[in-house]
Design a protein around this motif. Sequence first.
Motif, mmCIF file in Angstrom:
data_model
loop_
_atom_site.group_PDB
_atom_site.id
_atom_site.type_symbol
_atom_site.label_atom_id
_atom_site.label_comp_id
_atom_site.label_asym_id
_atom_site.label_seq_id
_atom_site.Cartn_x
_atom_site.Cartn_y
_atom_site.Cartn_z
ATOM 1 N N ILE A 183 -3.254 10.058 0.115
ATOM 2 C CA ILE A 183 -2.445 8.992 -0.684
ATOM 3 C C ILE A 183 -3.279 7.706 -1.032
ATOM 4 O O ILE A 183 -3.202 7.342 -2.186
ATOM 5 N N ASP A 184 -4.253 7.450 -0.369
ATOM 6 C CA ASP A 184 -5.269 6.374 -0.828
ATOM 7 C C ASP A 184 -5.817 6.650 -2.043
ATOM 8 O O ASP A 184 -6.238 5.980 -2.993
ATOM 9 N N SER A 185 -6.316 8.170 -2.338
ATOM 10 C CA SER A 185 -6.777 8.210 -3.492
ATOM 11 C C SER A 185 -5.867 8.290 -4.685
ATOM 12 O O SER A 185 -6.217 8.302 -5.893
ATOM 13 N N ASN A 226 -0.117 -5.487 2.850
ATOM 14 C CA ASN A 226 0.216 -4.572 3.842
ATOM 15 C C ASN A 226 -0.890 -3.430 3.993
ATOM 16 O O ASN A 226 -0.594 -2.329 3.809
ATOM 17 N N ARG A 227 -2.169 -3.998 4.084
ATOM 18 C CA ARG A 227 -3.035 -2.930 4.233
ATOM 19 C C ARG A 227 -3.277 -2.219 5.765
ATOM 20 O O ARG A 227 -4.365 -2.487 6.287
ATOM 21 N N ARG A 228 -2.066 -1.914 5.941
ATOM 22 C CA ARG A 228 -2.204 -0.935 7.314
ATOM 23 C C ARG A 228 -2.886 0.277 7.430
ATOM 24 O O ARG A 228 -2.736 0.968 6.338
ATOM 25 N N LEU A 242 9.592 -3.455 -4.160
ATOM 26 C CA LEU A 242 10.057 -1.872 -3.865
ATOM 27 C C LEU A 242 10.667 -1.238 -5.087
ATOM 28 O O LEU A 242 10.091 -0.303 -5.539
ATOM 29 N N TYR A 243 11.396 -2.012 -5.846
ATOM 30 C CA TYR A 243 12.125 -1.630 -7.313
ATOM 31 C C TYR A 243 10.746 -1.414 -8.365
ATOM 32 O O TYR A 243 10.645 -0.393 -8.834
ATOM 33 N N ARG A 299 0.798 -1.084 0.016
ATOM 34 C CA ARG A 299 -0.053 -0.038 -0.026
ATOM 35 C C ARG A 299 0.967 1.158 0.067
ATOM 36 O O ARG A 299 1.840 1.226 0.606
ATOM 37 N N LEU A 300 0.511 2.333 -0.693
ATOM 38 C CA LEU A 300 1.223 3.399 -0.880
ATOM 39 C C LEU A 300 1.531 4.055 0.499
ATOM 40 O O LEU A 300 2.647 4.661 0.615
#
Length: 174
Positions: free
Chosen positions: A121-123, A172-174, A67-68, A50-51
């Motif tokens: 960031i989600d949008s 990683n939906r934190r 990551l890359y 997730r961003l």
Amino acid sequence: MTHTVLAHHFGRPVPRWADEGGSVLSENDEERFNHDVRCRELLNAGRGIRLRVLFRMTEYPKDMIVLYAQGYSVSAYLVKKGGDGKEGRGKLLQFLGAGMQGNTAESWNAAASRVYGFDSIDSLEEAWLTALKTPPARVAARDTTPPGGLTSTGGTRTELRSSAAPLCRCSNRR
């Protein structure tokens, strides 16, 4: 070289995604295309980050290829969103500078809003994933002319390559 330029510009290391993504931006067409396809494959496999997590990473994760590839894909998207070319790269630098101020969820949300006009960031993530639904296409200029002659059509052939759009299953939906 790009790592050094970015660190010098900001006076400190940048988040890992931007450091590696920005470096891939300066690679050749083939390398950028491969990273783009790899990102889509990783997202389809549910290995995306997730961003809101990715943007704040200062250390390398165990799954470095994500990551890359994702760092490149997001960097390329933001450059294009910012007007492409020099203008788009300048906006990416503005975004990084603003987000790095505190390196918090709030600083990245504010940067997304101020620089690109996203609510959060989600949008931004949603718009980036939507953009990835259009498969990448490129013309691979491969000379397939037989030695000593032309093809049956009297010229060379080019090949259009494309890959499937991601299904958008980020972890990683934190």
